[in-house]
Design an enzyme around this catalytic site. Structure first.
Site, PDB file in Angstrom:
ATOM      1  N   CYS A   1      32.337  45.156  40.181  1.00  0.00           N
ATOM      2  CA  CYS A   1      32.631  43.931  40.346  1.00  0.00           C
ATOM      3  C   CYS A   1      33.336  43.923  41.695  1.00  0.00           C
ATOM      4  O   CYS A   1      33.894  44.535  43.003  1.00  0.00           O
ATOM      5  CB  CYS A   1      33.113  43.101  39.818  1.00  0.00           C
ATOM      6  SG  CYS A   1      32.570  41.332  40.495  1.00  0.00           S
TER       7      CYS A   1
ATOM      8  N   LYS B   1      40.334  47.294  35.820  1.00  0.00           N
ATOM      9  CA  LYS B   1      39.709  47.201  36.953  1.00  0.00           C
ATOM     10  C   LYS B   1      40.721  46.677  38.054  1.00  0.00           C
ATOM     11  O   LYS B   1      41.740  46.491  37.522  1.00  0.00           O
ATOM     12  CB  LYS B   1      38.776  45.629  37.152  1.00  0.00           C
ATOM     13  CG  LYS B   1      38.261  44.590  38.104  1.00  0.00           C
ATOM     14  CD  LYS B   1      37.282  43.959  37.813  1.00  0.00           C
ATOM     15  CE  LYS B   1      37.327  43.347  38.845  1.00  0.00           C
ATOM     16  NZ  LYS B   1      35.951  42.324  38.578  1.00  0.00           N
TER      17      LYS B   1
ATOM     18  N   GLU C   1      29.114  44.717  34.678  1.00  0.00           N
ATOM     19  CA  GLU C   1      30.343  43.886  33.926  1.00  0.00           C
ATOM     20  C   GLU C   1      29.842  43.169  32.828  1.00  0.00           C
ATOM     21  O   GLU C   1      29.060  42.338  32.622  1.00  0.00           O
ATOM     22  CB  GLU C   1      30.868  43.415  35.414  1.00  0.00           C
ATOM     23  CG  GLU C   1      32.404  42.667  35.392  1.00  0.00           C
ATOM     24  CD  GLU C   1      32.679  42.157  36.123  1.00  0.00           C
ATOM     25  OE1 GLU C   1      34.062  41.740  36.103  1.00  0.00           O
ATOM     26  OE2 GLU C   1      32.135  41.853  37.212  1.00  0.00           O
TER      27      GLU C   1
END
Length: 281
Positions: free
Chosen positions: A152, A115, A42
């Site tokens: 993540c 995300k 990331e």
């Protein structure tokens, strides 16, 4: 066709060109070893700036259209004939996203995912920077199979993995930045982190990989990123396992055989979504 999945992990500095060169070198190393799908960590272009609230870091964001980082790695994907998810800090007219672009093996960019779950805690103050993603979970048909990518914090939510699996993902990928917890220096979340995702793989009978960064970074809080990047098979079993060193690791899979086993196991046949209302409450 055999999928050979490569994971990478590296240290990042404020020398952006050096970070890009290091990431490219790791991709080339993995490709030289036979990988045809390679996962970078990331936000590998810079240190993990989200450990503090500093509006100057917003200047790091770039639009998706005309993005030089994406163009660079899409060209690399084409050269090497590999599929390459590319993590980047995205800006639109008024919003900022933590995003991933998917470069197929021919260098075409298939689209982006933004995300969904944005954390906010000591050392991980992402809500200051990122708007929650508006793309919904996505999967892509690539040269090596159908892949889904979360980012993540997404990896802690079983709904992320299940949603992508219901859309047909054979491989679940999670570029990551996770390490020490400033509020509790004795806490090491590595094993909990891994077990959570091993469960996602086993519950959905899908190959899963995570690539994390390594090293000590001080941007506001000092964080030690513990690496531990890994690949697990469709039973959640660990098949590639990294420690705290920079480098790559690989594992190979017969996705068609896994598809047949998954269908025979019946985990999607026997779902009862009409009983799952509590999940959306």
């Amino acid at each position: 066709m055999t999928l050979t999945l490569g994971i990478t992990q590296m240290k990042c500095s404020w020398d952006i060109d050096a970070n890009i060169a290091k990431a490219e070198a790791l991709v080339r190393e993995a490709a030289d070893k036979g990988a045809n799908l390679i996962l970078l960590q990331e936000l590998f272009e810079t240190p993990y700036f989200c450990s503090e609230q500093n509006a100057e870091h917003l200047d790091l964001a770039q639009p998706f259209e005309g993005n030089k980082l994406i163009a660079h790695f899409a060209a690399l994907a084409h050269e090497l004939g590999v599929v390459l998810p590319i993590s980047f800090f995205e800006r639109t007219e008024r919003q900022f996203f933590n995003s991933i672009a998917i470069a197929d093996a021919d260098g075409s960019v298939l689209g982006i995912y933004r995300k969904t779950h944005i954390p906010d805690g000591n050392g991980y103050q992402e809500k200051f920077y990122f708007t929650p993603g508006d793309t919904g979970f996505r999967v892509w048909d690539t040269a090596v199979g159908r892949i889904g990518v979360g980012i993540c914090w997404d990896q802690w939510f079983p709904e992320t993995a299940r949603a992508m699996s219901l859309m047909g993902a054979d491989v679940l990928l999670y570029p990551t930045a996770i390490g020490s917890e400033p509020q509790d220096p004795t806490l090491n979340s590595r094993d909990h982190w891994r077990r959570t995702m091993q469960g996602h793989a086993a519950a959905n009978m899908a190959v899963l990989a995570a690539s994390n960064r390594v090293g000590v970074e001080k941007v506001g809080h000092e964080l030690t990123f513990y690496g531990g990047s890994f690949i697990v098979d469709e039973t959640g079993g660990m098949v590639a396992d990294m420690d705290t060193d920079e480098g790559v690791a690989l594992a190979s899979f017969d996705l068609e055989a896994i598809r047949k086993t998954r269908a025979a196991w019946g985990i999607f046949r026997d779902r009862r979504p009409e009983r799952y209302g509590a999940i959306s409450s």
